[in-house]
Design a protein around this motif. Structure first.
Motif, PDB file in Angstrom:
ATOM      1  N   ASN A 275       0.825  -1.205   0.000  1.00 40.19           N
ATOM      2  CA  ASN A 275       0.000   0.000   0.000  1.00 40.19           C
ATOM      3  C   ASN A 275       0.861   1.257   0.000  1.00 40.19           C
ATOM      4  O   ASN A 275       0.568   2.231  -0.718  1.00 40.19           O
ATOM      5  CB  ASN A 275      -0.931  -0.013   1.212  1.00 40.19           C
ATOM      6  CG  ASN A 275      -1.900   1.168   1.207  1.00 40.19           C
ATOM      7  OD1 ASN A 275      -2.621   1.379   0.231  1.00 40.19           O
ATOM      8  ND2 ASN A 275      -1.905   1.944   2.282  1.00 40.19           N
ATOM      9  N   GLU A 276       1.964   1.242   0.818  1.00 38.69           N
ATOM     10  CA  GLU A 276       2.880   2.387   0.847  1.00 38.69           C
ATOM     11  C   GLU A 276       3.564   2.580  -0.505  1.00 38.69           C
ATOM     12  O   GLU A 276       3.775   3.705  -0.965  1.00 38.69           O
ATOM     13  CB  GLU A 276       3.919   2.195   1.952  1.00 38.69           C
ATOM     14  CG  GLU A 276       3.344   2.301   3.361  1.00 38.69           C
ATOM     15  CD  GLU A 276       4.347   1.917   4.432  1.00 38.69           C
ATOM     16  OE1 GLU A 276       4.262   2.434   5.554  1.00 38.69           O
ATOM     17  OE2 GLU A 276       5.236   1.076   4.129  1.00 38.69           O
ATOM     18  N   THR A 279       1.266   4.269  -3.017  1.00 38.06           N
ATOM     19  CA  THR A 279       0.949   5.680  -2.751  1.00 38.06           C
ATOM     20  C   THR A 279       2.180   6.583  -2.792  1.00 38.06           C
ATOM     21  O   THR A 279       2.084   7.775  -2.477  1.00 38.06           O
ATOM     22  CB  THR A 279       0.275   5.813  -1.372  1.00 38.06           C
ATOM     23  OG1 THR A 279       1.141   5.250  -0.367  1.00 38.06           O
ATOM     24  CG2 THR A 279      -1.053   5.077  -1.334  1.00 38.06           C
TER      25      THR A 279
END
Length: 334
Positions: A275-276, A279
């Motif tokens: 997820n990091e 993004t």
């Protein structure tokens, strides 16, 4: 010779036939004399002995292995190259066997006199060009002449072929191959009179799924000064001597020293979630697991070899080697 030896049962039948009178001694003698007759064509005199043909076959097997290794690495595909046959014929017969158009390279081999021909089959030529340009390595749908760009690519291919050809022949004679010209019409490739004898080396090539032939035509005129060296015993002895030659070891060392290898420095690592990662954007900062004063790991290829401190040299970033990483290469591989 084994076929000329009669078994005991055949001897008994022959003696029985002679005693019965069904076979006369004159008929047996006439048949034996008839078998001794050997057909010889004076228009096509044999210039090469069986031992010399056998030596040429082994010599070009070595050439095929060298070329196979190179093409497999450069084209990054399955390549199989093997010698199919070595035979002697007239030059006219060789010219008549070539396709039109064809890829024909005419090569000089000084200090040997005369030229040789390297002919690459159209399917192999177009498959090679297609692979070099990033394709799958497929041949041309229809027979056609090469374009100027395709001809330049095939010239480089034949240049590579003759370099490995020279290396394979180095145990017999040292020559300096020179690419004279490239033709597409066999009728324009006249290197010797039509009736002169040549030795034709036929090599089967497979590039991926494409199969074809490459022919090497060597006139007797070219090989005449080294005919005495074209024996199995001489070739094997020269190969053994060359393997243990200090000059060859030194030459190999020079080639290794000139080989380029990738050298990279790892500033640090960081673990992040998927997820990091998704993004991440411009201006985001990732905190590495190393400090500014810590030693960095230097990689040669994929193996950790040195430790170093970061810095600058003039206006460029640089590292100063501070130590060598010992241990097993597999354990140090990243």
């Amino acid at each position: 010779m084994a076929e000329d030896v009669l078994s005991q049962s055949e001897i008994d039948k022959l003696l029985s036939a002679l005693s019965d009178g069904s076979v006369s001694a004159e008929e047996v003698k006439a048949e034996e004399e008839e078998r001794k007759v050997k057909v010889y064509d004076f228009k096509r005199p044999d210039k090469f002995s069986k031992d010399q043909i056998r030596t040429l076959f082994m010599l070009h097997e070595s050439f095929s292995r060298l070329l196979n290794t190179y093409l497999s690495a450069s084209l990054r595909t399955m390549v199989n190259i093997e010698v199919l046959s070595v035979e002697q014929m007239t030059y006219q017969e060789f010219v008549q066997s070539m396709a039109n158009p064809a890829v024909i390279g005419i090569i000089a081999l000084p200090p040997l006199k005369g030229n040789i021909i390297i002919e690459v089959g159209p399917d192999i030529a177009f498959a090679y060009v297609d692979r070099v340009f990033g394709g799958e390595g497929k041949p041309s749908v229809k027979s056609r002449a090469l374009t100027d760009i395709e001809s330049a690519v095939m010239r480089r291919f034949i240049d590579t072929v003759i370099n490995y050809f020279r290396e394979a022949w180095s145990n017999v004679v040292e020559f300096r191959p020179n690419f004279e010209t490239m033709e597409t019409n066999p009728q324009f490739a006249q290197i010797v009179p039509p009736s002169d004898m040549v030795v034709l080396v036929t090599i089967h090539m497979k590039l991926g799924d494409v199969e074809g032939m490459m022919n090497i035509c060597i006139p007797y005129l070219v090989l005449e000064p080294v005919m005495s060296k074209l024996t199995t015993s001489f070739w094997v002895a020269a190969s053994v001597d060359r393997e243990s030659s200090p000059d060859q070891v030194a030459d190999l060392q020079r080639k290794i020293e000139r080989t380029w290898v990738p050298f990279s420095v790892e500033l640090g690592t960081v673990d992040i979630t998927i997820n990091e990662f998704l993004t991440l954007g411009f201006g985001d900062v990732l905190q590495l697991d190393t400090l500014a004063k810590d030693e960095l790991v230097c990689y040669v290829g994929t193996n950790a070899k040195f430790r170093a401190y970061p810095g600058t040299a003039g206006k460029r970033m640089a590292v100063q080697i501070s130590g060598i990483i010992e241990g097993d290469e597999d354990a140090n591989e990243r």
